[in-house]
Design a protein around this motif. Structure first.
Motif, short mmCIF file in Angstrom:
data_model
loop_
_atom_site.label_atom_id
_atom_site.label_comp_id
_atom_site.label_asym_id
_atom_site.label_seq_id
_atom_site.Cartn_x
_atom_site.Cartn_y
_atom_site.Cartn_z
N PHE A 93 5.13 27.58 -8.56
CA PHE A 93 4.80 28.96 -8.18
C PHE A 93 6.01 29.84 -8.46
N TYR A 94 5.74 31.04 -9.02
CA TYR A 94 6.80 31.95 -9.46
C TYR A 94 6.65 33.28 -8.73
N PHE A 95 7.79 33.85 -8.36
CA PHE A 95 7.81 35.08 -7.58
C PHE A 95 8.76 36.08 -8.23
N TYR A 96 8.25 37.28 -8.48
CA TYR A 96 9.03 38.31 -9.17
C TYR A 96 9.29 39.48 -8.24
N ASP A 97 10.47 40.05 -8.37
CA ASP A 97 10.75 41.36 -7.79
C ASP A 97 11.83 41.99 -8.65
N MET A 132 13.63 36.95 -10.25
CA MET A 132 12.52 36.02 -10.17
C MET A 132 13.06 34.70 -9.64
N PHE A 133 12.17 33.93 -9.00
CA PHE A 133 12.51 32.56 -8.64
C PHE A 133 11.23 31.74 -8.62
N GLU A 150 14.93 22.55 -3.68
CA GLU A 150 15.43 23.18 -4.90
C GLU A 150 14.65 24.46 -5.18
N VAL A 151 15.37 25.49 -5.57
CA VAL A 151 14.76 26.74 -6.01
C VAL A 151 15.31 27.05 -7.39
N HIS A 152 14.44 27.49 -8.30
CA HIS A 152 14.88 27.90 -9.64
C HIS A 152 15.03 29.42 -9.61
#
Length: 298
Positions: A93-97, A132-133, A150-152
């Motif tokens: 799952f990808y999250f943008y701001d 983003m992460f 872990e977070v990318h």
């Protein structure tokens, strides 16, 4: 098999979501696109994600996780990726701001949202200029059997002639460089895309053709991303149609029920644009596809 013995036909019909007259059409960078056909009453892309949950025999907690994230950061703000590697389905799952430090959709916020599902020992520095992460999702995380360890984290690559990003792995122990991404206009930058893909320690262009990397069937998309990763390279095709998605799923050997689901519901999926990616490298003089993925939003 390793997918579980589900055919993906269980309770999915109760969960299928349909488009209303007012929908946002966003790609895997949360950039807007124009739908390819009339859409009201047709499938949202999240149905493809839900189908893989069902196929893999994930419990209701997987669907609850999606609901919690949606309620926490809003609808159509999360990008999902279905990954296929070595005969095993996985998810990211990808999250943008894009507001950087003014962000509201932060790593810390997501950790709070996910606390009922999984604890996270990762301590994010919210002063970093990430836009983003992403989080790897698997059965163990969904079941609460492992922590989110872990977070990318993705940061801009200033100075590049094209839009570019750098990915770092952030764990309790360390932050480490993972990947570089370069975004090209698929129509305007055909030469640059080929040149970028050819400049690699993981590709021998005397042994393989560029068509094996830059698939002719998918090249007429909107954006092509070439990525340099630690042990291999990757290419992403953004803005393909449902028939091109089917070409991709078949060629990458996705589970037959997954392909059949898209075939059977093609007329409910023809309004969407899709994004897909392939990780590859040379092994013993041959080009090997290591992993692939396709993307949507919820």
């Amino acid at each position: 098999g390793r997918l579980g013995v589900h055919d993906g036909s269980g309770m999915l019909s109760n969960r299928l979501e349909r488009m209303t007259a007012r929908e946002e059409f966003l790609d895997y960078c949360l950039w807007e696109y124009t739908p390819l056909a009339p859409f009201e009453g047709k499938f949202r892309s999240v149905n493809l994600l839900f189908h893989t949950f069902e196929l893999a025999g994930l419990p209701d907690r997987a669907f609850d996780l999606v609901t919690a994230i949606r309620e926490g950061i809003g609808p159509a703000r999360t990008v999902w990726g279905v990954k296929w590697r070595g005969g095993v389905l996985g998810w990211e799952f990808y999250f943008y701001d894009y507001r950087r430090r003014e962000r509201e959709r932060s790593i810390t916020r997501l950790q709070e949202i996910l606390r009922p599902f999984a604890s996270s020992p990762v301590r994010a520095n919210e002063n970093h200029q990430y836009f983003m992460f992403s989080l790897d999702i698997d059965r163990a995380l969904v079941l609460g059997e492992r922590s989110l360890d872990e977070v990318h984290m993705y940061i801009g690559n200033v100075g590049s002639a094209v839009s570019s990003g750098i990915c770092y792995s952030v764990t309790p122990a360390a932050t480490r460089l993972e990947n570089f991404y370069f975004f090209f206009d698929a129509r305007k930058h055909t030469k640059e895309i080929a040149a970028k893909a050819a400049c690699s320690a993981y590709l021998d262009t005397t042994r393989v053709t560029m068509d094996q990397v830059l698939w002719p069937e998918l090249r007429d998309c909107r954006v092509i991303v070439v990525a340099n990763k630690q042990t291999h390279d990757a290419v992403y095709f953004s803005g393909i149609n449902v028939d091109q998605l089917l070409v991709f799923l078949r060629r990458m050997g996705y589970p037959q029920p997954l392909v059949v689901f898209v075939e059977e519901h093609r007329s409910s999926l023809d309004h969407l644009q899709y994004d897909v990616g392939v990780d590859y490298r040379m092994e013993g003089g041959e080009l090997v596809y290591l992993k692939s993925g396709y993307y949507g939003i919820f």
